[in-house]
Design an enzyme around this catalytic site. Sequence first.
Site, PDB file in Angstrom:
ATOM      1  N   LYS A 118       0.829  -1.217   0.000  1.00 38.80           N
ATOM      2  CA  LYS A 118       0.000   0.000   0.000  1.00 38.80           C
ATOM      3  C   LYS A 118       0.854   1.253   0.000  1.00 38.80           C
ATOM      4  CE  LYS A 118      -4.280  -1.815   1.035  1.00 38.80           C
ATOM      5  NZ  LYS A 118      -5.527  -1.975   1.607  1.00 38.80           N
ATOM      6  N   LYS A 202      -4.622  -8.564  -6.330  1.00 40.19           N
ATOM      7  CA  LYS A 202      -5.969  -8.920  -5.845  1.00 40.19           C
ATOM      8  C   LYS A 202      -6.978  -7.853  -6.261  1.00 40.19           C
ATOM      9  CE  LYS A 202      -6.527  -6.868  -1.357  1.00 40.19           C
ATOM     10  NZ  LYS A 202      -7.486  -6.849  -0.298  1.00 40.19           N
ATOM     11  N   LYS A 205     -11.151  -2.607  -3.594  1.00 39.25           N
ATOM     12  CA  LYS A 205     -12.094  -1.487  -3.724  1.00 39.25           C
ATOM     13  C   LYS A 205     -11.420  -0.271  -4.322  1.00 39.25           C
ATOM     14  CE  LYS A 205     -13.815  -2.137   0.951  1.00 39.25           C
ATOM     15  NZ  LYS A 205     -12.587  -2.383   1.717  1.00 39.25           N
TER      16      LYS A 205
END
Length: 341
Positions: A118, A202, A205
């Site tokens: 991230k 993956k 959202k």
Amino acid sequence: MTEQTHTKRVFSGIKPSGGLTLGNYLGAIKRFVDTQDSGVETLYCVVDLHAITVWQDPAQLRYATRELVAAYVAAGLDPAKSILFNQSQVSAHAELGWLFNCVARMGWMNRMTQFKDKAGKNAEKVSLGLYAYPSLMAADILVYHATHVPVGEDQKQHVELTRDIAAKFNNDFGVPGFFPMPEPVIEGPATRVMNLRDATKKMSKSGESDMERINMTDDAETIAKKFKKARTDPDGIPGEVKGLDGRPEARNLVDIYAALSAQSVEAVVAEYAGAGWGAFKPALAELAVAKLAPISTEMARLMQAPDELDRILGQGAERAAAIATPNLHKAYDIVGFVRSR
Ligand code: AQP
């Protein structure tokens, strides 16, 4: 101190960080619903404190919080059976999270792959909260002395860190078994639903392109279009499961089909052996619409009554706090904090 035993209790949560994906549904929500009637106490949280580890527009955060509780209920979670609540309404999460910031070691946190993914090249600019996220997640679980945590594959490392934190706390303070060693529960064919455009990542959202994910609220036409455009290879469905080896895009679509139809991957491959994508993708889209459309219709209906959703969260928070607060106070006593009684 004698070792404590813990009765089985299930905790899990989802961040209200944007529209929910098919990954959140198959990897988490559907499995929460499946455990609801197992006779075990279940707590399912809207982890809003985790959502703000990256920037969230306040109005959007409120919307996503209500949309997530609407998704829980629309998918089949019953607030009378499962405790449904948002994390910020139970302050014990943040309080135990601080204790765990003082238990977890920097070296442990530095090994967290989700933070590395991230933060990317931006590690100096991301929030301190994003770095400390796994320690708060440990508090989310352990403040309830939860023993089982249904999650997708991506969260396994965080549940393992939770075990390390529990073990160190129990050991440092000489309270064997005070915190349980929670088990990650990672089951079924869709514990890692992949991005439709790049199956090495993956489905998320917050991924860049909407075409890379199926949102729980997508309409039938959008779902069909996204599967049609999903990246695949020239070979169709193989005759055997091992024919999917080294073909991540193909594997992903077959896994999704298996999870949505509650069949094994073997059964799906047997049914479609030799079929091309031109036949498989429309069947997959039809199946996804059949499963998601009733849920998204119900979500839309529930979103018309935000006060009712807030009431569910408030009542859930009261029930959650009734478990969490005494556990937090015991931890405070163990640590040596003076509490006026
Ligand atoms: N692609 C996925 N496949 C299977 N399970 C998944 N989960 C998320 N994506 C997939 C599972 O959903 C639960 C809640 O996840 P989360 O929203 O709290 O955090 P996340 O894993 O970071 O989800 P996203 O969609 O990637 O959110 P953003 O983009 O906001 O960071 C977890 O059990 C997770 O495993």
